[in-house]
Structures are given as C-alpha cells and as structure tokens.
Design a protein around this motif. Sequence first.
Motif, short mmCIF file in Angstrom:
data_model
loop_
_atom_site.label_atom_id
_atom_site.label_comp_id
_atom_site.label_asym_id
_atom_site.label_seq_id
_atom_site.Cartn_x
_atom_site.Cartn_y
_atom_site.Cartn_z
N TRP A 199 -14.60 -23.91 -7.67
CA TRP A 199 -15.49 -22.76 -7.56
C TRP A 199 -15.92 -22.51 -6.12
CZ3 TRP A 199 -18.74 -24.56 -12.32
CH2 TRP A 199 -18.02 -24.30 -13.48
N THR A 200 -16.17 -23.55 -5.35
CA THR A 200 -16.59 -23.38 -3.96
C THR A 200 -15.45 -22.84 -3.10
OG1 THR A 200 -18.18 -25.18 -4.20
CG2 THR A 200 -17.63 -24.53 -1.97
N VAL A 201 -14.26 -23.39 -3.27
CA VAL A 201 -13.10 -22.92 -2.51
C VAL A 201 -12.76 -21.48 -2.90
CG1 VAL A 201 -10.63 -23.26 -2.11
CG2 VAL A 201 -12.18 -25.22 -2.08
N ALA A 209 -12.39 -15.90 -1.52
CA ALA A 209 -12.65 -14.52 -1.97
C ALA A 209 -13.59 -13.80 -1.01
CB ALA A 209 -13.24 -14.53 -3.38
N LEU A 210 -14.60 -14.50 -0.55
CA LEU A 210 -15.55 -13.88 0.37
C LEU A 210 -14.89 -13.54 1.70
CD1 LEU A 210 -18.42 -12.94 0.71
CD2 LEU A 210 -19.04 -15.26 1.37
N PHE A 264 -22.43 -21.09 -5.30
CA PHE A 264 -21.58 -20.55 -4.24
C PHE A 264 -20.73 -19.39 -4.76
CE2 PHE A 264 -22.21 -24.76 -2.18
CZ PHE A 264 -22.72 -24.30 -0.98
N LEU A 265 -20.20 -19.55 -5.97
CA LEU A 265 -19.38 -18.50 -6.56
C LEU A 265 -20.20 -17.23 -6.77
CD1 LEU A 265 -16.55 -17.90 -7.63
CD2 LEU A 265 -17.30 -18.73 -9.85
N VAL A 299 -19.99 -13.30 -5.20
CA VAL A 299 -19.97 -12.11 -6.04
C VAL A 299 -21.04 -11.11 -5.56
CG1 VAL A 299 -20.44 -11.24 -8.37
CG2 VAL A 299 -18.99 -13.23 -8.05
N VAL A 300 -22.22 -11.62 -5.26
CA VAL A 300 -23.29 -10.74 -4.77
C VAL A 300 -22.86 -10.06 -3.48
CG1 VAL A 300 -25.61 -10.75 -3.76
CG2 VAL A 300 -25.17 -12.00 -5.88
#
Length: 131
Positions: free
Chosen positions: A45-47, A52-53, A117-118, A122-123
């Motif tokens: 999830w962190t990676v 993605a960010l 972190f995920l 998204v935010v």
Amino acid sequence: MATWILTGALALLVAAIQTYWKWVTRKTASSHGLKKDDWVFYIDWTVTSAVALCYSLIDASLKHKPVEPMTVSIALIVGILGVGMLPNFVRDLCYDASGNIKGWKHIVGLDLAGMAFLFSSVVAGVKTYGA
C-alpha cells in the motif's frame, strides 16, 4: 466519500487475493502454510501510494494543471516518511532480532499506516483531478 470507499475496498480486495494466493500455493496436508508476515500489506500500500502520487503529479505537470502546495507536501511526506523512513522504523520497532514480526498489534498498526499513506495519495489525486 465514494472515492474513500472505493480505495479502501480495492486495497482490501487486493490484500484478500494476495492472501488467498499465498494460502493456495503453500497449503500442505498438515498446515495452511500462512505465517504472520503474510498479513503485512503496508509495503504494497505504501509503495502503491508513492508511485501513484508521483505519477499523478508528473501527469498534472505535463498537462499544466495547477497543483496545490498541500498536494506537493503530501507527496514529500509520503516519499520521505513512507518510503524513506518507515522501513527503518518497522525493522527497529516491529521485528525481533531473528527477523520475526513481534505480534498482531504490530501487523494491524503497520497495515493501518500503509492504508493512511494510500488514502493520503487518493486525497492528493482528488484535489488535483477532482472526484
């Protein structure tokens, strides 16, 4: 709100599929083959959130979309804390000297951190692209 639900549902679905695959590939006649470490998903999830960010920020930049300073700050926090510092904290706080995770509370805490972190990514994406 739907974005949060979708993100959480997808993260849990991926975790469930990963666990199922681990269970199926390791299952023996005398044991299910799963270990405590198989329930640790914070790494994925962190990676995923960091990649993605970064992709979102690069894409927004190439499309000349405005990116709020808070979004850039979130990206830096995810990058520095999530990718740079979290692995060291995890090693020191959540694993014993033989490399085994200390307990279920550590697993839950790590997975909640990964989910945070995920969600932060998204935010940032929603603020950049809209919901």
